[in-house]
Enzyme design. Structure first.
Site, PDB file in Angstrom:
ATOM      1  CG  ASP A  26      -1.721   1.227   1.398  1.00  0.00           C
ATOM      2  OD1 ASP A  26      -1.854   1.968   0.407  1.00  0.00           O
ATOM      3  OD2 ASP A  26      -2.224   1.470   2.515  1.00  0.00           O
ATOM      4  CG  ASP A  30      -6.018   3.300   0.538  1.00  0.00           C
ATOM      5  OD1 ASP A  30      -5.149   2.399   0.620  1.00  0.00           O
ATOM      6  OD2 ASP A  30      -6.691   3.495  -0.494  1.00  0.00           O
ATOM      7  CG  ASP A  34      -1.427   1.904  -3.519  1.00  0.00           C
ATOM      8  OD1 ASP A  34      -0.239   1.541  -3.575  1.00  0.00           O
ATOM      9  OD2 ASP A  34      -1.859   2.679  -2.638  1.00  0.00           O
ATOM     10  CG  ASP A 103      -6.972 -11.421 -13.999  1.00  0.00           C
ATOM     11  OD1 ASP A 103      -7.795 -12.110 -14.627  1.00  0.00           O
ATOM     12  OD2 ASP A 103      -6.415 -11.804 -12.954  1.00  0.00           O
ATOM     13  CG  ASP A 211     -11.759 -14.619 -14.166  1.00  0.00           C
ATOM     14  OD1 ASP A 211     -11.064 -14.939 -13.206  1.00  0.00           O
ATOM     15  OD2 ASP A 211     -13.012 -14.552 -14.115  1.00  0.00           O
ATOM     16  CD  GLU A 269      -9.546 -19.125 -13.274  1.00  0.00           C
ATOM     17  OE1 GLU A 269      -9.513 -19.340 -12.059  1.00  0.00           O
ATOM     18  OE2 GLU A 269     -10.427 -18.394 -13.786  1.00  0.00           O
ATOM     19  CG  HIS A 341      -6.716 -14.576  -6.818  1.00  0.00           C
ATOM     20  ND1 HIS A 341      -6.142 -15.122  -7.953  1.00  0.00           N
ATOM     21  CD2 HIS A 341      -7.988 -14.316  -7.146  1.00  0.00           C
ATOM     22  CE1 HIS A 341      -7.044 -15.178  -8.915  1.00  0.00           C
ATOM     23  NE2 HIS A 341      -8.172 -14.698  -8.449  1.00  0.00           N
ATOM     24  CG  ASP A 342      -9.453 -17.837  -7.053  1.00  0.00           C
ATOM     25  OD1 ASP A 342      -9.854 -16.809  -6.486  1.00  0.00           O
ATOM     26  OD2 ASP A 342      -9.456 -17.975  -8.293  1.00  0.00           O
TER      27      ASP A 342
END
Ligand code: NOJ
Length: 571
Positions: A26, A30, A34, A103, A211, A269, A341-342
């Site tokens: 980050d 926040d 990013d 992505d 995706d 994917e 990430h899954d």
């Protein structure tokens, strides 16, 4: 000079690193990662030696599914930064000799995308047919229980259809109700997607990770699926996985987007894809995609449903990965991954996140990187990051986990039992912030992180790993270097050994006169094996291991220590 096959297929000698921007770094305090944060950490990636960075979605999005619900394909979400920052990041990545892949999420958009806003406005809107709209089931009224156009369930719980009051029709959403599925039967949809892809390539990016791309062609009659005993919904997968026009669509995309451009990479994917289909998708002569993500090996510990956990049987894992290696040996190419990430963190899932964490993480990395295919490293995997200690449902953020909890508990399941499965399987395990150092928020943010930092960052973090030559990080760095320096790693053939052994994962690779032997004890008890063809390997050189090895050791009766892995080379 004509381009050689090897130059075109540079990605066979490459390692891809996945950044999930929300949790990487980050830059503005926040609490959400990013682009500025990513830019500040490029040296970590360059030192690791990876060739390609894949960014999970950074486009404008209501963030219903952490950015996989896109409301504008041609901009950057202000939470992540601006287009200027993106261009600067791309240039900085290229300056370091790395590539950048975006992505591509085009099975569905966000319901806040202007295309869907128009589509839902009226039945005669020009974009009505860009999505899948259907009226209530024959003989029923919209809104009646069971009146959905078919019985498919959403992958994120509940029915796959949402009634839209404006026109009294339902729209299809295989994922959340805020992710309506695009209708790829409509040529205008396809052209709009291709034009957007060309726009990004013209900006200088190096390719796409696509995706759930094998969901884009549906059986347009949308038939009911088979309902399993006790299941709430029918299984729509046979009607939307690898559908009737998949190859046609990918070939068209190739012609419209990729043809005539060089140095790009495309990875599809593809949940539910079979070896036979993957061979077609990745056959270079067919011009569809360069490689696919298959899911069989990460379902090896699934029971009858996604949330049922079954202990790992090593033989099953070897049988699956061995089948994929054999299936794509001559034609096509594999992607290799344990994490993304899954998926829960692999060291917790298939290894040991306690006393043997470092040995286990190195063993898993060694095996993966020595298969034939392009390896993917997911942020934090190179540190041996673990699953997180989620206490209550309030600690979770992921829509799939939260929806499942609400549905299961709503139907009477014991909340503690549901939580126990979430702790093991939830995608949030992969999504806790990257652990950069041992300070309060692990160096991820100066603000309040959007999801709690794993308390084990005190010991597991990039700063500590970098300083320790024996760390998981340096082991991954050496594995990546090996792919760059030893052609047998990228190009050698693959031959599984000891397929029926319950504890040891072993194989050889061969390229010209070079042979590699990879041996790994997958568990925490020592394992004694007879190495097949031991005499031949006796003089082989140990290239890399995760324990000190005595050079005089005989390979004939070899005892591998807990989670021990070795790579031998014979020239
Ligand atoms: C697969 C992505 O990896 C996952 O994170 C997402 O939820 C679904 N596709 C829907 O886009």
């Amino acid at each position: 000079m004509p381009i050689t096959t090897t130059q075109q297929q540079w990605w066979k000698e490459s390692v891809v690193y996945q950044i999930w921007p929300r949790s990487f770094a980050d830059g503005d305090g926040d609490g959400i990662g990013d682009l500025a944060g990513i830019a500040s950490r490029l040296d970590h990636l360059a030192t690791l030696g990876v060739d390609v960075l894949w960014l999970s979605p950074i486009y404008p999005s209501p963030q219903d599914d952490a950015g996989y619900d896109i409301s504008d394909y041609r901009d950057i979400d202000p939470t992540f930064g601006s287009m200027e920052e993106f261009d600067a990041l791309l240039a900085a990545v290229h300056e370091r000799g790395m590539k950048l892949v975006m992505d591509l999420v085009v099975n569905h958009t966000s319901d806040e995308h202007p295309w869907f806003v128009e589509s839902r406005a009226s039945k005669d809107n020009p974009k009505r047919d860009w999505y899948w709209w259907r009226s209530a089931r024959e003989g029923m009224s919209a809104g009646d229980p069971g009146a959905e156009p078919n019985n498919w369930g959403s992958i994120f719980s509940g029915p796959a259809w949402e009634l839209d009051e404006t026109t009294g029709e339902y729209y299809l959403h295989l994922f959340s109700r805020k992710q309506p599925d695009l209708n790829w039967e409509n040529p205008e949809v396809r052209q709009a997607v291709y034009s957007m892809m060309r726009w990004w390539l013209d900006r200088g990016i190096d390719g796409f990770r696509m995706d759930v791309i094998n969901f884009i062609s549906k059986d347009a009659s949308l038939p009911d699926g088979h309902a399993h005993d006790g299941g709430l919904y029918g299984d729509g997968m046979p009607f939307f996985v690898d559908g009737p026009r998949m190859h046609e669509f990918l070939q068209e995309m190739h012609r419209e987007v990729f043809a005539g451009r060089e140095g790009l990479i495309s990875v599809g994917e593809m949940p539910g894809v079979t070896v036979e289909e993957a061979k077609l998708y990745t056959d270079p002569a067919r011009r569809e995609v360069d490689m696919v993500f298959q899911f069989e090996h990460v379902q090896v510990d699934h029971g009858p449903s996604f949330w049922d956990i079954r202990p790992l049987r090593l033989r099953d894992l070897k049988a699956i990965l061995g089948r994929w290696q054999a299936g794509l040996a001559e034609v096509g190419w594999n992607s290799l991954y344990w994490n993304n990430h899954d998926q829960p963190r692999v060291v917790s899932r298939f290894g040991d996140d306690g006393a043997h964490r470092v040995h286990a993480a190195k063993m898993l990395g060694t095996l993966l990187h020595l298969h034939r295919g392009t390896p993917y490293v997911y942020q934090g995997e190179e540190l041996g990051m673990t699953n997180a200690p989620f206490d209550s449902i309030e600690d979770f953020r992921d829509i799939q986990s939260l929806n499942h909890y609400a549905e299961a508990v709503g139907m009477g399941a014991d909340p503690e039992t549901v939580l126990a499965a979430l702790r093991i399987r939830s995608r949030d395990n992969a999504r806790t912030p990257m652990q950069w150092d041992d300070t309060e928020n692990a160096g991820f943010t100066t603000g309040t992180p959007w999801i709690a930092v794993n308390p084990n960052h005190k010991g597991i973090n990039a700063q500590a790993a970098f300083a320790d030559d024996d760390s998981v990080f340096h082991h991954y760095r050496r594995l990546i270097e090996l792919r760059h320096t030893e052609p047998a790693v990228a190009h050698g053939d693959f031959h599984m050994l000891l397929a029926d052994h319950d504890q040891v994962y072993a194989f050889t690779r061969r390229y010209g006169s070079t042979g590699l032997l990879v041996l790994a004890n997958f568990f925490g008890d020592p394992a004694t094996i007879e190495v097949p063809d031991a005499g031949r390997w006796q003089d082989a050189e140990l290239l890399l291991g995760n324990y000190p090895v005595d050079a005089t050791e005989k390979l004939r009766d070899l005892t591998l220590r807990p989670f021990e892995a070795r790579i031998y080379r014979l020239r």
